[in-house]
Scaffold this motif. Structure first.
Motif, PDB file in Angstrom:
ATOM      1  N   LEU A 312       0.996  -1.412  -0.060  1.00  0.00           N
ATOM      2  CA  LEU A 312      -0.150   0.158   0.010  1.00  0.00           C
ATOM      3  C   LEU A 312       0.985   1.293  -0.124  1.00  0.00           C
ATOM      4  O   LEU A 312       1.982   1.227   0.746  1.00  0.00           O
ATOM      5  N   ALA A 314       0.733   5.678   0.071  1.00  0.00           N
ATOM      6  CA  ALA A 314       0.262   6.868   0.495  1.00  0.00           C
ATOM      7  C   ALA A 314       0.965   8.040   0.596  1.00  0.00           C
ATOM      8  O   ALA A 314       2.133   7.889   1.224  1.00  0.00           O
ATOM      9  N   LYS A 327      -2.232  11.068  -2.703  1.00  0.00           N
ATOM     10  CA  LYS A 327      -2.344  10.077  -3.956  1.00  0.00           C
ATOM     11  C   LYS A 327      -1.968   8.500  -3.130  1.00  0.00           C
ATOM     12  O   LYS A 327      -1.298   8.521  -2.031  1.00  0.00           O
ATOM     13  N   VAL A 328      -2.987   7.755  -3.349  1.00  0.00           N
ATOM     14  CA  VAL A 328      -3.065   6.206  -2.614  1.00  0.00           C
ATOM     15  C   VAL A 328      -2.731   5.356  -3.797  1.00  0.00           C
ATOM     16  O   VAL A 328      -3.411   5.366  -5.057  1.00  0.00           O
TER      17      VAL A 328
END
Length: 453
Positions: A312, A314, A327-328
């Motif tokens: 993940l 971020a 922004k992910v």
């Protein structure tokens, strides 16, 4: 005449002073020379320092990294300029933090980044989900592996010292043995030369024929040869021992004298205590425990491979002209066959089985060796007691034979046989004492005793 006698007395006094000024070399003295400056010692323990240094190398995987990028292009239909400076810091659980500044002008086709004229500040985090949940990742695995290897290497160094120290102490005992045998051979020669003077007197008086002188001289030559052979064995034993100390013969002779072999301490050893101490102290057994720790670590690291690689992302930005943004992202990757995971799992299991059998073999060897050594020590001690009795008998027989020879009821051949027999019995007794000391040292080695630096 008086001056000659005075000089002789002075010489004896100087020799006595020189002998008393020297130290009796014991096992404790060896430790002064068995340091890491000694090449035999350092080669036994040097690998542990290499493996310990690798921990620092593995810790480098968690170093803060400074990254700088610059790109400028001028194409026929587009131009652009991009600059980026950032710091990234990985953590032990696998999470990685990023902070930086970047500025993009013009068209940046490859990453679609556009900033204001003053650029933007960036703060981000990358989270490998399953690595965090399992508390395992490549950097942590590399560091923990280095630590386990360093621990195992330290135990292996102790094991090397255990074997080396026993070898050196055994060579010391052998040196004492040859030193004592040399004294016996010199004593045997002295008896022959002393008796030769007695024979010469009797030949001059006509009590013995001239052939007695020839027999006596032949006996002296034979015993001189025996002394030379033993002296050669002693010198080789001394050189072998001194090489382990990294000490010259000249320096050793100036500082030390050797003790009698029989004065060294004989220890009483109890079998059950020996076994329990060996299980606690043996460094090779502890090295196996470190290998078990490494396999457990391999299992934990391989377990992460059972899951998909899920990262993940971020990122938060603050454009100095336009304001904030975020922004992910997500990255997902999984091998469908999972052959690497399954194959590694089988490899680890086989390694554990082998390690368990290796431990069982070591324990069986340990108990068998200690049992045999304890029995051998008991037999040697019994032989020492019998040898003391035999020594007294052969000494009495030799003394009786000498008295018979003095009155003419014996001959030089019988005297020679008695004296040789006495020497052989005393030599055999020395061998028993040597064997007792060597076996004691072997028991200590099996117990896991080693020299500490």
């Amino acid at each position: 005449m008086k001056q000659t006698f005075l000089r002789y007395c002075i010489y004896l006094c100087m020799c006595s002073y020189d002998a008393f000024s020297k130290e009796i070399f014991t096992v404790e003295h060896m430790k002064h020379y068995l340091t890491e400056e000694n090449p035999y010692i350092y080669t036994a323990v040097g690998q542990q320092y290499i493996d310990a240094a690798r921990i620092g190398s593995a810790q480098g995987g968690f170093d803060t990294k400074l990254s700088v990028a610059y790109d400028k292009k001028e194409y026929p239909i587009s131009t652009g300029e991009f600059s980026d400076i950032s710091l990234s810091k990985p953590t032990e659980n696998g999470t990685e933090f990023i902070v930086g500044y970047r500025k993009a002008e013009g068209v940046q086709e490859y990453n679609n980044i556009k900033t204001g004229s003053e650029g933007e500040l960036r703060l981000g985090v990358k989270v490998p989900v399953f690595s965090v949940l399992n508390d395992m990742n490549e950097r942590k695995y590399t560091l923990d592996s280095a630590r386990i290897n360093a621990t195992r290497s330290a135990f292996e160094s102790q094991n090397n010292l255990r074997n080396l120290y026993t070898h050196i102490v055994t060579s010391y005992y052998q040196l004492l043995y040859y030193s004592e045998v040399l004294k016996l051979e010199k004593s045997l020669l002295h008896k022959a030369t002393k008796r030769n003077r007695f024979i010469e007197k009797r030949v001059r008086t006509g009590d013995l024929s001239d052939i007695a002188i020839l027999e006596s001289k032949q006996q002296i030559i034979n015993r001189e040869q025996r002394v030379l052979r033993t002296k050669n064995s002693y010198t080789q034993a001394l050189q072998t021992f001194l090489k382990y100390l990294n000490l010259s013969k000249k320096e050793f002779d100036l500082r030390y004298v050797l003790p009698p072999l029989k004065m060294l301490k004989k220890e009483k050893i109890i079998f059950h205590n020996v076994i329990s101490q060996a299980l606690k102290q043996r460094p090779d057994l502890k090295a196996l425990e470190s290998q078990q720790s490494k396999l457990d670590l391999d299992t934990a690291y391989n377990s992460v491979s059972a899951y998909p690689e899920l990262n993940l992302f971020a990122y938060g930005v603050h454009d100095i002209h336009y304001g904030e943004g975020i922004k992910v992202g997500l990255q997902f990757d999984i091998p469908l066959e999972r052959r690497s995971y399954k194959g590694k799992m089988i490899e680890i299991q086989k390694g554990m089985n082998q390690l368990e059998e290796e431990k069982n073999r070591l324990l069986l060897d340990l108990k068998t060796n200690l049992s045999n050594l304890m029995y051998a020590l008991d037999i040697v001690n019994q032989n020492i007691e019998l040898g003391d009795k035999e020594t007294k008998i052969v000494e009495s027989l030799e003394e009786a034979e000498n008295k018979k020879y003095e009155v003419g009821s014996s001959d030089l051949f019988q005297i020679n046989q008695r004296e040789i027999r006495t020497l052989e019995v005393k030599k055999k007794q020395l061998e028993y004492h040597l064997n007792a000391l060597v076996i004691q040292q072997e028991i200590k080695k099996e117990m896991g005793e080693y020299m500490t630096l």
